[in-house]
Scaffold this motif. Structure first.
Motif, PDB file in Angstrom:
ATOM      1  N   ASN A 261     -50.660   5.017 -16.082  1.00 20.46           N
ATOM      2  CA  ASN A 261     -50.373   6.301 -16.715  1.00 20.46           C
ATOM      3  C   ASN A 261     -51.564   6.762 -17.559  1.00 20.46           C
ATOM      4  N   SER A 345     -43.079  10.041 -22.841  1.00 13.36           N
ATOM      5  CA  SER A 345     -43.843  11.295 -22.826  1.00 13.36           C
ATOM      6  C   SER A 345     -44.449  11.587 -24.200  1.00 13.36           C
ATOM      7  N   HIS A 350     -47.421  12.520 -18.523  1.00  8.48           N
ATOM      8  CA  HIS A 350     -46.770  12.136 -17.275  1.00  8.48           C
ATOM      9  C   HIS A 350     -47.074  13.133 -16.172  1.00  8.48           C
ATOM     10  N   VAL A 398     -42.468   5.799 -14.329  1.00  4.60           N
ATOM     11  CA  VAL A 398     -41.644   5.824 -15.543  1.00  4.60           C
ATOM     12  C   VAL A 398     -40.806   4.550 -15.673  1.00  4.60           C
TER      13      VAL A 398
END
Ligand SMILES: *Cc1c(COP(=O)(O)O)cnc(C)c1O
Length: 448
Positions: A261, A345, A350, A398
């Motif tokens: 990420n 987040s 994201h 996620v």
């Protein structure tokens, strides 16, 4: 291709300056399926939004990490970090791959036992272990990682009554060149507390020192920090051996490897900046092998990797609720996935994609979640095409922390679905209903 809806033209401000190293943004990426199953089918079956986990990705990523270490070091043991994702189905996959359990609370400890993990394969971390937790862990031969002196004294008191030895390790915090330093957990290396507690343990009749542990932080982008940490723990192991002729049987390097990420404010995407498992493994195993520990005493290397193992296996699929023009003329898109489901987040940018081909035209857009709360922003600025109400979106990566840190605010938590390695879908956690909450609530007589 079907005829696209008319979109009114947009005048985009020309951004002066250099394009990034990938040039200008061209095209709109689409993710239409997860492991071959169309996103629309998942939403039709399980509702919107839904969390989806890929068993194939979980297993592949685990095996990649395991191989990075086992090809470099003779004794390696992974312990699944429960707090990263403690759905029973997820834990069972890691245990099936050979992982022990790493837990940080009595609740997680009981979960691991419930998942069939042997007590002697559970590592018990964290600052909050009640006397009852400790008694249970001693009884089951679990590894207790002492966090503070008060815990040490509790252990000495408890074991003096029972005569059963407790298997203990200490958590060590230290300067590894990563700042701010995480110094609130465990005993400090530089100020001598770590050495002090080791001496106390060695003199306690019913404590058996089995390991040394550290967890230097999370999303650590410099593998070298792990090398520094492994060297310092090795040095402690050598000192224990010289003074007490006692061999420490494992060194536990904790978790903290970065996932792909992208951090907020990062210039380059995480995929380009995150070290690989090989990079971390090289740094850690070199430090252990090159230490003063004699080869015949080399400790087992334990890894409590969380985030980097599961982030890529998790997806959120959801639906566009509305589009808006803000007063500033900025486009806003509202989706049914908010920060209630996407705690990460707060620090990640994201990625978010449409699930079918839409317009090639993108506009700087703010993506909001469905909560009636101003901070419910999934992406504050992303080049995004215009989706219509009812169109689906997907947010990949996620899998870590969102299914444990999610919050139940004004709405209910959705289904979580696992796609198995034969591409079959299974609900592994049912969506909540009003009933879920009513069973917990009580009305005092005068109000009922
Ligand atoms: C949270 C935690 C982990 C896992 O950390 P990741 O950054 O997810 O790899 C491992 N060990 C301890 C003690 C932890 O608190």
């Amino acid at each position: 291709m079907e005829k696209l809806k008319y979109e009114r033209p947009i005048i985009n401000k020309l951004q002066a300056g250099m394009p990034d190293k990938f040039g200008m943004n061209i095209g709109v990426k689409v993710i239409s399926n997860i492991d071959g199953i169309p996103v629309s089918e998942i939403i039709d079956t399980y509702g919107s939004p839904t969390f989806v986990l890929s068993e194939q990705t979980i297993r592949d990523t685990f095996q990649e990490a395991n191989e990075a270490f086992t090809t470099r070091y003779p004794k390696v043991q992974f312990a699944w970090s429960y707090k990263t994702n403690y759905l029973n189905a997820v834990c069972k996959i890691y245990h099936d791959e050979g992982s022990w359990a790493e837990v940080v609370s009595g609740f997680e400890y009981d979960k691991a036992i419930g998942n069939g993990v042997k007590g002697s394969n559970i590592i018990f971390n964290g600052p909050d272990k009640s006397d009852k937790d400790l008694e249970k862990a001693i009884e089951n031969d679990s590894f207790i990682h002492i966090d503070h002196f008060d815990e040490l004294y509790s252990l000495i008191k408890i074991t003096s009554k029972s005569n059963k030895k407790a298997k203990v390790a200490i958590r060590v915090n230290m300067d590894t060149g990563i700042y701010p330093q995480w110094d609130r957990f465990g005993f400090n290396y530089e100020n001598g507390d770590a050495w002090k507690v080791l001496n106390k343990i060695m003199l306690a009749d019913h404590l058996e020192l089995v390991g040394l542990h550290t967890h230097i932080g999370t999303y650590i982008l410099t593998p070298n920090a792990y090398g520094v940490a492994a060297s310092k723990l090795s040095e402690l192991a050598v000192r224990v051996y010289r003074k007490f002729n006692h061999i420490v049987s494992y060194i536990d390097m904790g978790g903290g490897f970065a996932s792909d990420n992208t951090l907020k404010g990062a210039y380059l995407p995480g995929k380009d900046t995150c070290p690989s498992f090989d990079d971390y493994a090289e740094s850690i195993t070199n430090a252990l092998i090159n230490s003063e520990i004699p080869p015949e005493n080399l400790p087992t290397l334990i890894l409590e990797t969380g985030r980097a193992l599961i982030d890529d296996a998790g997806y959120l699929v959801g639906t566009v609720l509305a589009n808006k023009r803000l007063v500033s003329s900025r486009r806003a898109t509202i989706i049914d996935i908010g920060i209630n489901l996407l705690f990460t987040s707060f620090w990640y940018e994201h990625e978010i994609y449409p699930v079918k081909q839409v317009s090639e035209q993108t506009e700087d857009t703010t993506i909001y979640g469905p909560l009636c709360m101003n901070i419910d922003v999934v992406r504050s600025a992303v080049k995004f095409p215009l989706l219509q109400k009812g169109d689906h979106v997907i947010i990949p990566r996620v899998g870590a922390y969102n299914m444990t840190q999610w919050m139940q605010f004004i709405t209910l938590r959705p289904n979580i679905v696992l796609i198995d390695t034969d591409k079959k879908m299974h609900i592994i956690r049912e969506k909540e209903t009003n009933e879920t909450f009513n069973t917990q609530e009580r009305l005092p007589k005068h109000l009922s």
